[in-house]
Each structure stands twice: as C-alpha cells, then as structure tokens.
Design a protein around this motif. Structure first.
Motif, PDB file in Angstrom:
ATOM      1  N   PHE A 130       8.598   5.998  -8.867  1.00 31.41           N
ATOM      2  CA  PHE A 130       8.879   7.241  -8.159  1.00 31.41           C
ATOM      3  C   PHE A 130       7.536   7.897  -7.833  1.00 31.41           C
ATOM      4  CE2 PHE A 130      12.632   6.437 -10.765  1.00 31.41           C
ATOM      5  CZ  PHE A 130      13.652   6.583  -9.829  1.00 31.41           C
ATOM      6  N   PHE A 131       7.444   8.531  -6.669  1.00 35.53           N
ATOM      7  CA  PHE A 131       6.170   9.138  -6.311  1.00 35.53           C
ATOM      8  C   PHE A 131       6.355  10.450  -5.567  1.00 35.53           C
ATOM      9  CE2 PHE A 131       7.250   6.470  -2.707  1.00 35.53           C
ATOM     10  CZ  PHE A 131       6.786   7.143  -1.586  1.00 35.53           C
ATOM     11  N   ASN A 132       5.404  11.337  -5.765  1.00 36.95           N
ATOM     12  CA  ASN A 132       5.265  12.628  -5.091  1.00 36.95           C
ATOM     13  C   ASN A 132       6.306  13.672  -5.486  1.00 36.95           C
ATOM     14  OD1 ASN A 132       6.086  14.257  -2.258  1.00 36.95           O
ATOM     15  ND2 ASN A 132       3.935  14.354  -2.844  1.00 36.95           N
ATOM     16  N   ARG A 133       7.569  13.294  -5.570  1.00 37.21           N
ATOM     17  CA  ARG A 133       8.625  14.229  -5.943  1.00 37.21           C
ATOM     18  C   ARG A 133       9.132  13.823  -7.330  1.00 37.21           C
ATOM     19  NH1 ARG A 133      10.596  16.759  -0.995  1.00 37.21           N
ATOM     20  NH2 ARG A 133      12.767  16.774  -1.627  1.00 37.21           N
ATOM     21  N   GLU A 134       8.676  14.559  -8.333  1.00 40.92           N
ATOM     22  CA  GLU A 134       8.855  14.132  -9.724  1.00 40.92           C
ATOM     23  C   GLU A 134      10.276  14.347 -10.213  1.00 40.92           C
ATOM     24  OE1 GLU A 134       6.833  14.967 -14.128  1.00 40.92           O
ATOM     25  OE2 GLU A 134       5.863  15.673 -12.286  1.00 40.92           O
ATOM     26  N   ALA A 151       1.185  14.368  -9.053  1.00 44.17           N
ATOM     27  CA  ALA A 151       0.281  15.398  -9.584  1.00 44.17           C
ATOM     28  C   ALA A 151       1.128  16.483 -10.248  1.00 44.17           C
ATOM     29  CB  ALA A 151      -0.578  15.985  -8.472  1.00 44.17           C
ATOM     30  N   ASP A 152       0.474  17.396 -10.966  1.00 44.10           N
ATOM     31  CA  ASP A 152       1.173  18.501 -11.622  1.00 44.10           C
ATOM     32  C   ASP A 152       1.268  19.692 -10.674  1.00 44.10           C
ATOM     33  OD1 ASP A 152       1.933  17.610 -14.190  1.00 44.10           O
ATOM     34  OD2 ASP A 152      -0.145  17.710 -14.854  1.00 44.10           O
ATOM     35  N   ALA A 153       2.496  20.065 -10.314  1.00 44.91           N
ATOM     36  CA  ALA A 153       2.695  21.136  -9.330  1.00 44.91           C
ATOM     37  C   ALA A 153       2.114  22.464  -9.797  1.00 44.91           C
ATOM     38  CB  ALA A 153       4.183  21.287  -9.029  1.00 44.91           C
ATOM     39  N   ASN A 304      -4.431  14.571  -3.803  1.00 42.09           N
ATOM     40  CA  ASN A 304      -5.162  13.325  -3.591  1.00 42.09           C
ATOM     41  C   ASN A 304      -4.256  12.184  -3.133  1.00 42.09           C
ATOM     42  OD1 ASN A 304      -6.852  11.113  -3.673  1.00 42.09           O
ATOM     43  ND2 ASN A 304      -7.743  11.622  -5.648  1.00 42.09           N
ATOM     44  N   LYS A 305      -3.960  12.154  -1.844  1.00 39.53           N
ATOM     45  CA  LYS A 305      -3.085  11.129  -1.280  1.00 39.53           C
ATOM     46  C   LYS A 305      -3.714   9.743  -1.355  1.00 39.53           C
ATOM     47  CE  LYS A 305      -4.619  12.346   3.401  1.00 39.53           C
ATOM     48  NZ  LYS A 305      -5.503  13.436   2.904  1.00 39.53           N
ATOM     49  N   GLU A 306      -5.050   9.668  -1.207  1.00 40.29           N
ATOM     50  CA  GLU A 306      -5.719   8.376  -1.273  1.00 40.29           C
ATOM     51  C   GLU A 306      -5.585   7.755  -2.665  1.00 40.29           C
ATOM     52  OE1 GLU A 306      -7.733  10.961   1.780  1.00 40.29           O
ATOM     53  OE2 GLU A 306      -7.200  11.206  -0.338  1.00 40.29           O
ATOM     54  N   GLY A 307      -5.853   8.557  -3.686  1.00 37.65           N
ATOM     55  CA  GLY A 307      -5.731   8.057  -5.052  1.00 37.65           C
ATOM     56  C   GLY A 307      -4.308   7.674  -5.403  1.00 37.65           C
ATOM     57  N   ARG A 337      -1.130  10.661 -12.903  1.00 32.82           N
ATOM     58  CA  ARG A 337      -1.273  11.947 -12.206  1.00 32.82           C
ATOM     59  C   ARG A 337      -2.731  12.144 -11.781  1.00 32.82           C
ATOM     60  NH1 ARG A 337       2.436  14.160 -16.297  1.00 32.82           N
ATOM     61  NH2 ARG A 337       4.393  14.771 -15.296  1.00 32.82           N
ATOM     62  N   PHE A 338      -2.877  12.678 -10.588  1.00 37.65           N
ATOM     63  CA  PHE A 338      -4.203  12.991 -10.067  1.00 37.65           C
ATOM     64  C   PHE A 338      -4.371  14.505  -9.999  1.00 37.65           C
ATOM     65  CE2 PHE A 338      -3.531   8.697  -8.778  1.00 37.65           C
ATOM     66  CZ  PHE A 338      -4.795   8.118  -8.739  1.00 37.65           C
ATOM     67  N   PRO A 339      -5.525  15.020 -10.393  1.00 41.10           N
ATOM     68  CA  PRO A 339      -5.746  16.463 -10.348  1.00 41.10           C
ATOM     69  C   PRO A 339      -5.897  16.960  -8.912  1.00 41.10           C
ATOM     70  CG  PRO A 339      -7.751  15.344 -11.017  1.00 41.10           C
ATOM     71  CD  PRO A 339      -6.672  14.300 -10.973  1.00 41.10           C
ATOM     72  N   TYR A 340      -5.489  18.202  -8.701  1.00 41.57           N
ATOM     73  CA  TYR A 340      -5.710  18.877  -7.420  1.00 41.57           C
ATOM     74  C   TYR A 340      -7.142  19.400  -7.372  1.00 41.57           C
ATOM     75  CZ  TYR A 340      -0.624  19.109  -6.505  1.00 41.57           C
ATOM     76  OH  TYR A 340       0.684  18.814  -6.254  1.00 41.57           O
TER      77      TYR A 340
END
Length: 353
Positions: A130-134, A151-153, A304-307, A337-340
């Motif tokens: 699953f990605f982007n929408r946790e 990532a963490d919203a 971070n869409k690339e990561g 998770r990638f940091p903002y």
C-alpha cells in the motif's frame, strides 16, 4: 542547506543502491516461497490517476522500472485507475491476480476499507504494498505480506504551520503585511481534502497547532472541503471570497492542487496580490514548486515522491524474490516512511534543480 541537499541525494539513491548491491537475478531466481521467478510482474492501482502528486509519483516509478529493464532485469507493470471508486479498485485487484501479477501496489481509495483486497491477495498468496494513502494499522498487521510506503501526515501539517508562523513573525518585524487588519490575530481558512480522510484531518489539525504552539493568536474563519481538487478549490475560494472578502489572512491547503485552485480564483477576480491571503500548500509538486518560485505561494511541504517510488519498486522486487530483504530497513517489518521537508523561497533552488 548543504545537509538538506545531502539528505535528498541519499534518499533518492538508498533504495537503488541496496537493490544493485543485492545482486538480484530475476531469470531463474528463487522466490520467497522457493519457486522459480522468471519475471517480476507488478500490478499497480491508484485511487485517481489525475491527482497531480500521484501522477508524478507514478512517472517516477515507471522511470525506475525502465532503468531496471535497461540493466537487464525482467519486470512488467500493469497499471489501473480506480477513479475514486473502492468497488472498482477491488475488482481491479482481482483482475491483477487473474492476470498473473506476483506483487500488487495499491493506492487505496478508502483507507478504512482494504479488507477485500487483503483477502483476495491472501488467498492467492500475493504480497501487497500500500502506498501514499495509509491504511489502518490493524489491517496492515493482519497478514505478514502487507506493507506500506509513504510519509507521516502529522509531520507535513506541523511544517506547514511553521512556514506560516515564520512569515508571521518576520512580518511583525517589517510592515505587518500578513496581519492585514493589524489586530494581532491571524484570520485563517483551511482547504481540506476528503471528509474523514486521515491525512486531511491530521494536516488540518497539526498545521493550526503549530501556529498556536508558536504563540500566535489565531481566528478560524472556516474549513472547506475541496477533495484534493484544483477545480473544486477554485469554486470553494469563490464562495469564501464572497463571504469574507479580503479579511482572510492565511490559507492553509492540504495539498498544492487546492492551493493553486484558490490562487486561480483570486487571479480570475483580478485581486491584487497584496490583497491576497498568504497561501501555503503541501506535497511539493512541480506546479506547486513553480508557484513558490513566482511568489504565488509562500511555501509548500515537500513529499518525497522520488524516494517513495524507488522504495516501492525495491520492496516489490524483494517481496517476490526474497533476496536482500533485510536491506530495506522496514519499520516494524511493515513501513517505509520518508520525512517531509519545508520549502520556501529561501531554499526553493534545492528542489527545482
């Protein structure tokens, strides 16, 4: 600034480096269950292919797949668009399974309703990323072949509020342009994504909390739902301007598209920029970054869409082959998770380059 640049480089290369270091040989390599894997067949379904951030994330993903193929790896991808319908998405996952996908990547329509997808994948013994929408934690923990990349919203909400808070204090030291009525209180509006969506709730709450934590007195004019949509945000902004006029001093938007929709309406009404509220977005899409460059937006928060794209591909490969899996450094064996990162005109060059 140099540390941020180094972090970006590291986040973009970690996944690919680990993948190459693992020495993956798809042709004839053993899968996690011991079976021979001749080709990694990845099924991907997104909640809405016209969502700007999701579209750019998928472009990055496909570029990474192309690089792997150029290097002799055997990977195929089947892509689907659920168009905002969870029932459609469930059916598309069933179709992926029938067509032989051996790993599936899902950008959920409804993060609270993954049960049919999980059950179908479990029956077929096919891993799901699953990605982007946790999804809800208990659902992710219900089977050992379920993962999440994102990532963490809450972090994005905090950073969005901090960007606005910094501008507030900077303005107080100059000409108080953010405090347009000079009352020492920040009048704000929030443009939210979906009703009840975790990211919308968290981003809205934490952005305002960051302002309060900074010692700023705030006055909420209104929150309005625009469903992540630029067009809907323009319509909502027309209503807000009709109701509040130029008394709105800050516009906090759950994503860049809604921020840009609001800006579209202010431009359509030929409102001078000095009368605009300060606008802050989230995601750091290409168009969002451009708006920061030209001054339409005060800032955005880079997602971070690339990561994330590279982590998805790496995790998909490992989930099927089982080789080098430990290199992923999964949080709780489930999460990547990638940091903002905060983006303003002071550091925009780091992101636009």
């Amino acid at each position: 600034m140099q540390k941020r640049i180094e972090w970006i480089k590291k986040s973009l290369t970690t996944c690919l480096t680990a993948c190459l270091a693992g020495g993956l040989l798809f042709s004839g390599c053993a899968g996690r269950g011991g079976e021979k894997v001749n080709e990694i067949q990845i099924g991907v379904v997104v909640y809405d292919e016209y969502d700007t951030f999701i579209s750019q994330l998928m472009n990055e993903f496909m570029e990474d797949v192309s690089e792997q193929i150029k290097n002799g790896k055997r990977i195929s991808v089947k892509r689907y668009n659920a168009a905002g319908n969870q029932i459609t998405q469930n059916e598309q996952v069933e179709e992926m399974i029938e067509k032989g996908c051996n790993v599936i990547c899902v950008n959920l329509v409804d993060r609270t309703d993954p049960s049919m997808i999980i059950e179908a994948a479990r029956k077929a013994d096919i891993p799901v990323i699953f990605f982007n929408r946790e999804l809800v934690e208990k659902d992710l923990m219900s089977w050992d072949k379920l993962y999440y990349v994102g990532a963490d919203a809450f972090e994005s909400g905090i950073m969005q509020g901090q960007i606005a808070a910094d501008a507030w204090f900077e303005n107080l030291e100059t000409d108080r342009t953010l405090d347009k009525n000079g009352d020492g209180c920040l009048q704000y509006v929030v443009l939210e994504g979906e009703a009840g969506h975790q990211d919308s709730i968290v981003r809205s709450e934490y952005s305002v909390n960051a302002l309060v934590d900074a010692g700023i007195q705030v006055d909420k004019c209104e929150s309005s739902i625009a469903n992540w949509s630029r067009a809907q945000a323009q319509t909502k902004m027309a209503q807000l301007l009709n109701k509040y006029g130029d008394t709105i001093e800050l516009l906090l938007c759950n994503n860049d598209d809604m921020a840009l929709g609001a800006i579209d309406e202010m431009k359509a009404q030929s409102i001078p920029r000095e009368k605009w509220p300060v606008v802050v977005g989230i995601d750091g899409t290409d168009v969002g970054l451009e708006a920061v460059v030209n001054g339409d937006m005060l800032g955005t928060v880079y997602n971070n869409k690339e990561g994330q794209a590279r982590a998805m591909l790496q995790l998909a490969i490992y989930a099927v082959t089982g080789e080098g899996y430990e290199k992923l450094e999964l949080e709780d064996g489930k999460y990547i998770r990638f940091p903002y990162m905060r983006v303003t005109n002071e550091n925009i060059g780091e992101f636009t380059e």
